[in-house]
Design a protein around this motif. Structure first.
Motif, PDB file in Angstrom:
ATOM      1  N   MET A   1      -2.913  -0.107  -1.205  1.00 14.36           N
ATOM      2  CA  MET A   1      -4.265  -0.535  -1.057  1.00 14.36           C
ATOM      3  C   MET A   1      -4.734  -0.601   0.372  1.00 14.36           C
ATOM      4  SD  MET A   1      -3.675  -4.079  -0.195  1.00 14.36           S
ATOM      5  CE  MET A   1      -2.050  -4.067  -0.734  1.00 14.36           C
ATOM      6  N   PRO A   2      -3.885  -0.660   1.389  1.00 12.07           N
ATOM      7  CA  PRO A   2      -4.447  -0.627   2.742  1.00 12.07           C
ATOM      8  C   PRO A   2      -4.919   0.781   3.121  1.00 12.07           C
ATOM      9  CG  PRO A   2      -2.270  -1.629   2.755  1.00 12.07           C
ATOM     10  CD  PRO A   2      -2.469  -1.001   1.412  1.00 12.07           C
ATOM     11  N   LEU A   3      -5.983   0.818   3.894  1.00 15.69           N
ATOM     12  CA  LEU A   3      -6.418   2.031   4.560  1.00 15.69           C
ATOM     13  C   LEU A   3      -6.316   1.742   6.041  1.00 15.69           C
ATOM     14  CD1 LEU A   3      -7.676   4.845   4.716  1.00 15.69           C
ATOM     15  CD2 LEU A   3      -9.923   3.728   4.554  1.00 15.69           C
ATOM     16  N   VAL A   4      -5.519   2.522   6.751  1.00 15.92           N
ATOM     17  CA  VAL A   4      -5.234   2.262   8.162  1.00 15.92           C
ATOM     18  C   VAL A   4      -5.907   3.318   9.023  1.00 15.92           C
ATOM     19  CG1 VAL A   4      -3.413   2.004   9.891  1.00 15.92           C
ATOM     20  CG2 VAL A   4      -3.007   1.246   7.539  1.00 15.92           C
TER      21      VAL A   4
ATOM     22  N   ILE B   1       3.559   1.393  11.536  1.00 14.41           N
ATOM     23  CA  ILE B   1       2.595   0.463  10.948  1.00 14.41           C
ATOM     24  C   ILE B   1       2.844   0.323   9.448  1.00 14.41           C
ATOM     25  CG2 ILE B   1       0.148   0.092  10.426  1.00 14.41           C
ATOM     26  CD1 ILE B   1      -0.417   1.554  13.139  1.00 14.41           C
ATOM     27  N   TYR B   2       3.047   1.436   8.771  1.00 16.14           N
ATOM     28  CA  TYR B   2       3.289   1.392   7.322  1.00 16.14           C
ATOM     29  C   TYR B   2       4.529   0.556   7.005  1.00 16.14           C
ATOM     30  CZ  TYR B   2       4.856   2.788   2.716  1.00 16.14           C
ATOM     31  OH  TYR B   2       5.324   2.763   1.431  1.00 16.14           O
ATOM     32  N   GLN B   3       5.630   0.805   7.723  1.00 18.08           N
ATOM     33  CA  GLN B   3       6.855   0.053   7.449  1.00 18.08           C
ATOM     34  C   GLN B   3       6.671  -1.433   7.745  1.00 18.08           C
ATOM     35  OE1 GLN B   3       9.578   1.499   5.879  1.00 18.08           O
ATOM     36  NE2 GLN B   3       9.939  -0.679   5.537  1.00 18.08           N
ATOM     37  N   ALA B   4       5.912  -1.756   8.788  1.00 18.31           N
ATOM     38  CA  ALA B   4       5.632  -3.167   9.101  1.00 18.31           C
ATOM     39  C   ALA B   4       4.839  -3.823   7.971  1.00 18.31           C
ATOM     40  CB  ALA B   4       4.879  -3.276  10.419  1.00 18.31           C
ATOM     41  N   MET B   5       3.896  -3.099   7.379  1.00 21.27           N
ATOM     42  CA  MET B   5       3.115  -3.652   6.262  1.00 21.27           C
ATOM     43  C   MET B   5       3.999  -3.870   5.040  1.00 21.27           C
ATOM     44  SD  MET B   5      -0.634  -1.767   6.502  1.00 21.27           S
ATOM     45  CE  MET B   5       0.008  -0.198   5.954  1.00 21.27           C
TER      46      MET B   5
ATOM     47  N   ASP C   1       2.164   3.349  -0.987  1.00 19.74           N
ATOM     48  CA  ASP C   1       0.775   2.968  -0.735  1.00 19.74           C
ATOM     49  C   ASP C   1       0.492   3.181   0.745  1.00 19.74           C
ATOM     50  OD1 ASP C   1      -1.758   1.986  -0.792  1.00 19.74           O
ATOM     51  OD2 ASP C   1      -1.239   0.050  -1.664  1.00 19.74           O
ATOM     52  N   ASN C   2       0.387   4.449   1.129  1.00 24.98           N
ATOM     53  CA  ASN C   2       0.302   4.822   2.542  1.00 24.98           C
ATOM     54  C   ASN C   2      -0.861   5.788   2.731  1.00 24.98           C
ATOM     55  OD1 ASN C   2       0.891   5.153   5.236  1.00 24.98           O
ATOM     56  ND2 ASN C   2       2.606   6.525   4.890  1.00 24.98           N
ATOM     57  N   PHE C   3      -1.984   5.263   3.247  1.00 22.39           N
ATOM     58  CA  PHE C   3      -3.174   6.061   3.508  1.00 22.39           C
ATOM     59  C   PHE C   3      -3.633   5.743   4.929  1.00 22.39           C
ATOM     60  CE2 PHE C   3      -2.800   5.387  -0.988  1.00 22.39           C
ATOM     61  CZ  PHE C   3      -3.035   6.663  -1.515  1.00 22.39           C
TER      62      PHE C   3
ATOM     63  N   ILE D   1      -5.771   1.289  19.018  1.00 17.90           N
ATOM     64  CA  ILE D   1      -6.597   0.384  18.230  1.00 17.90           C
ATOM     65  C   ILE D   1      -6.327   0.677  16.762  1.00 17.90           C
ATOM     66  CG2 ILE D   1      -8.935  -0.368  17.664  1.00 17.90           C
ATOM     67  CD1 ILE D   1      -9.738   0.412  20.532  1.00 17.90           C
ATOM     68  N   ILE D   2      -5.924  -0.361  16.043  1.00 15.89           N
ATOM     69  CA  ILE D   2      -5.513  -0.240  14.645  1.00 15.89           C
ATOM     70  C   ILE D   2      -6.446  -1.092  13.797  1.00 15.89           C
ATOM     71  CG2 ILE D   2      -3.643  -0.662  13.002  1.00 15.89           C
ATOM     72  CD1 ILE D   2      -1.798  -0.614  15.655  1.00 15.89           C
ATOM     73  N   GLN D   3      -7.073  -0.480  12.812  1.00 20.37           N
ATOM     74  CA  GLN D   3      -7.902  -1.233  11.874  1.00 20.37           C
ATOM     75  C   GLN D   3      -7.337  -1.024  10.476  1.00 20.37           C
ATOM     76  OE1 GLN D   3     -12.085  -0.126  10.896  1.00 20.37           O
ATOM     77  NE2 GLN D   3     -12.493  -2.220  11.613  1.00 20.37           N
ATOM     78  N   ILE D   4      -7.025  -2.127   9.818  1.00 21.90           N
ATOM     79  CA  ILE D   4      -6.423  -2.079   8.487  1.00 21.90           C
ATOM     80  C   ILE D   4      -7.383  -2.737   7.498  1.00 21.90           C
ATOM     81  CG2 ILE D   4      -4.452  -2.741   7.057  1.00 21.90           C
ATOM     82  CD1 ILE D   4      -2.827  -3.000   9.715  1.00 21.90           C
ATOM     83  N   THR D   5      -7.871  -1.946   6.537  1.00 21.24           N
ATOM     84  CA  THR D   5      -8.678  -2.483   5.452  1.00 21.24           C
ATOM     85  C   THR D   5      -7.731  -2.746   4.286  1.00 21.24           C
ATOM     86  OG1 THR D   5     -10.581  -1.176   6.184  1.00 21.24           O
ATOM     87  CG2 THR D   5     -10.652  -2.052   3.936  1.00 21.24           C
TER      88      THR D   5
END
Length: 126
Positions: free
Chosen positions: A1-4, A24-28, A38-40, A68-72
């Motif tokens: 569900m995250p969009l990074v 970032i994905y592995q940290a989430m 769930d990697n987008f 700069i990282i924005q995670i929805t």
């Protein structure tokens, strides 16, 4: 569900953005229970005209190495989980890719579950 969304300056080594995304994905997955697969992600490279930042806001010294990282993501995670995610991302980017921790800016955008469609015109979480 995250969009990074990952924004960084051009002139990085080939594959650098993809490596940032993997960290970032592995940290989430490790800190906020994001499901496997769930990697987008959207990675964009910029020049100084299209990635603008203040080099000293909040007395943090930033360089053109900024990421700069924005995670929805779905709303509802605790502040302690969010803090753990911020720290884990910055620490791993520093340890694994040599990114200065001062150059890691992260923003979370929380949305309700019904605001996602992963395909087929269906709101899978609604």
């Amino acid at each position: 569900m995250p969009l990074v969304r990952i924004s960084l300056m051009k002139n990085r080594p080939n594959g650098f953005g993809k490596k940032v995304g993997a960290i970032i994905y592995q940290a989430m997955v490790d800190t906020i229970n994001v499901p496997v697969k769930d990697n987008f992600q959207i990675v964009t490279e910029h020049d100084s005209d299209t990635l603008i930042y203040d080099p000293t806001y909040l007395d943090i010294k930033r360089t053109d190495g900024i990421i700069i990282i924005q995670i929805t993501l779905n709303e509802g995670r605790t502040t302690s989980l969010k803090k753990a995610l911020f720290n884990t991302i910055a620490d791993r980017l520093h340890r694994e890719l040599g990114v200065r921790m001062e150059d890691v800016m992260i923003n979370l955008v929380e949305v309700k579950k019904e605001n996602w469609s992963f395909g087929n015109g269906i709101a899978q979480y609604a």
